[in-house]
Design a protein around this motif. Sequence first.
Motif, PDB file in Angstrom:
ATOM      1  N   ASN A 148     -31.233  15.998 -70.616  1.00  0.00           N
ATOM      2  CA  ASN A 148     -30.988  16.940 -71.715  1.00  0.00           C
ATOM      3  C   ASN A 148     -30.714  18.306 -71.086  1.00  0.00           C
ATOM      4  N   PHE A 149     -29.596  18.410 -70.378  1.00  0.00           N
ATOM      5  CA  PHE A 149     -29.301  19.587 -69.570  1.00  0.00           C
ATOM      6  C   PHE A 149     -28.972  20.790 -70.433  1.00  0.00           C
ATOM      7  N   ASP A 150     -29.544  21.936 -70.042  1.00  0.00           N
ATOM      8  CA  ASP A 150     -29.299  23.174 -70.767  1.00  0.00           C
ATOM      9  C   ASP A 150     -29.414  24.330 -69.779  1.00  0.00           C
ATOM     10  N   ILE A 151     -28.795  25.467 -70.112  1.00  0.00           N
ATOM     11  CA  ILE A 151     -28.840  26.666 -69.273  1.00  0.00           C
ATOM     12  C   ILE A 151     -29.419  27.799 -70.097  1.00  0.00           C
ATOM     13  N   GLY A 160     -26.418  22.638 -80.474  1.00  0.00           N
ATOM     14  CA  GLY A 160     -27.553  22.066 -81.193  1.00  0.00           C
ATOM     15  C   GLY A 160     -28.337  21.063 -80.395  1.00  0.00           C
ATOM     16  N   HIS A 161     -27.853  20.721 -79.207  1.00  0.00           N
ATOM     17  CA  HIS A 161     -28.567  19.774 -78.340  1.00  0.00           C
ATOM     18  C   HIS A 161     -28.062  19.974 -76.907  1.00  0.00           C
ATOM     19  N   GLY A 162     -28.832  19.456 -75.965  1.00  0.00           N
ATOM     20  CA  GLY A 162     -28.426  19.547 -74.567  1.00  0.00           C
ATOM     21  C   GLY A 162     -27.349  18.534 -74.227  1.00  0.00           C
ATOM     22  N   ILE A 163     -26.904  18.554 -72.975  1.00  0.00           N
ATOM     23  CA  ILE A 163     -25.853  17.647 -72.502  1.00  0.00           C
ATOM     24  C   ILE A 163     -26.477  16.583 -71.601  1.00  0.00           C
ATOM     25  N   ASN A 164     -26.116  15.354 -71.827  1.00  0.00           N
ATOM     26  CA  ASN A 164     -26.585  14.256 -70.990  1.00  0.00           C
ATOM     27  C   ASN A 164     -25.646  14.113 -69.792  1.00  0.00           C
ATOM     28  N   LEU A 165     -26.122  14.504 -68.625  1.00  0.00           N
ATOM     29  CA  LEU A 165     -25.307  14.452 -67.411  1.00  0.00           C
ATOM     30  C   LEU A 165     -25.571  13.205 -66.574  1.00  0.00           C
ATOM     31  N   LEU A 166     -26.418  12.314 -67.074  1.00  0.00           N
ATOM     32  CA  LEU A 166     -26.672  11.084 -66.342  1.00  0.00           C
ATOM     33  C   LEU A 166     -25.434  10.194 -66.367  1.00  0.00           C
ATOM     34  N   SER A 167     -25.391   9.263 -65.443  1.00  0.00           N
ATOM     35  CA  SER A 167     -24.242   8.350 -65.255  1.00  0.00           C
ATOM     36  C   SER A 167     -23.013   9.088 -64.734  1.00  0.00           C
ATOM     37  N   THR A 168     -23.218  10.287 -64.206  1.00  0.00           N
ATOM     38  CA  THR A 168     -22.131  11.039 -63.578  1.00  0.00           C
ATOM     39  C   THR A 168     -22.635  11.602 -62.249  1.00  0.00           C
TER      40      THR A 168
END
Length: 318
Positions: A148-151, A160-168
């Motif tokens: 649940n990536f966020d800065i 409204g939500h974080g970014i899923n950076l998994l599988s990359t």
Amino acid sequence: MNIRNLKDQPLDEIQVKKAGRQIKGFLIWLLKVVIIVGISYIILGPLITIVANSFFTANDLYNPVVMLLPAEGTLQNYITSFTRMTYPRTLATTFAYVISLTLIQILAGYGFARYEFPFKKVLFGCVILTIVIPNDTLMLPLYTQFRNFDIFGIIHLVTGHGINLLSTEVPMYIMTALGCGLRSGLYIYIFNQFFRGLPKEIEEAAVVDGAGSFYTYFRIMLVNAMPSVLTVSIFSLVWQYNDTFYAKLFSINSKLLMSMRISTLRASIEFIDQIKDTAVSQLYLYAGIVLMVIPIVIIYILLQKRFIEGASRSGIVG
């Protein structure tokens, strides 16, 4: 007779001492040989076994007479492993991934050695601390961070939500760029030690000639730092090439990395080629391991001399 005995006595003592030194030298040489052979066997024994078994056929495997060298021998293990690993494409994508991470890691360390900024010593201490912290203790924080990536809450505020950076591969690039990638602390330390050994007059002369910070770094300092660059490059290439910890943690596509391909090779061969005997499928895995090791061995052989020079000049010997 007495005079002759007196003359011969010192000569006999010299011969005895000389023979004693020769025996002592031989025993020391023999001890060194035993130690070197023993250590070499411990290190190379498993590798020799893997290489030998990679040429085994099923008949060789179950032949009680065959111990190390195959009686029949075959290259089919290599052909099948080469095909199932899609070796050329996987090797190309792996090196593209590894080399890009290596280039990012090479850029680190110069700032700590040459620039003064607030909390410099504290930050450098944190960098060194990453060398001794076990990776296992960071698994859960890293996974949840990139799940649940966020800065600073900016992304969540906008979307409204974080970014899923998994599988990359993005998590690895972010970690490497911020100095907390795979062994980044060690690389920063190596560069810091090397740049501190270069005279500041080189940079001062570049500034007098009108060179900026980027020009000074890329065209002057980095050129002089080639021994440490090669050292870090080889370390980074090998560790990134063999990495499965972060690759599995971030669920990186197994088709992109050789280390992930080799971990699934045996299951692929058992399923696609219908080889149900696990001992036989292990022979194909051995062939895949040899194919995986060959590129790194070639790189090390080509750069061995410069690697040793860079290691000795980077302050990591002894």
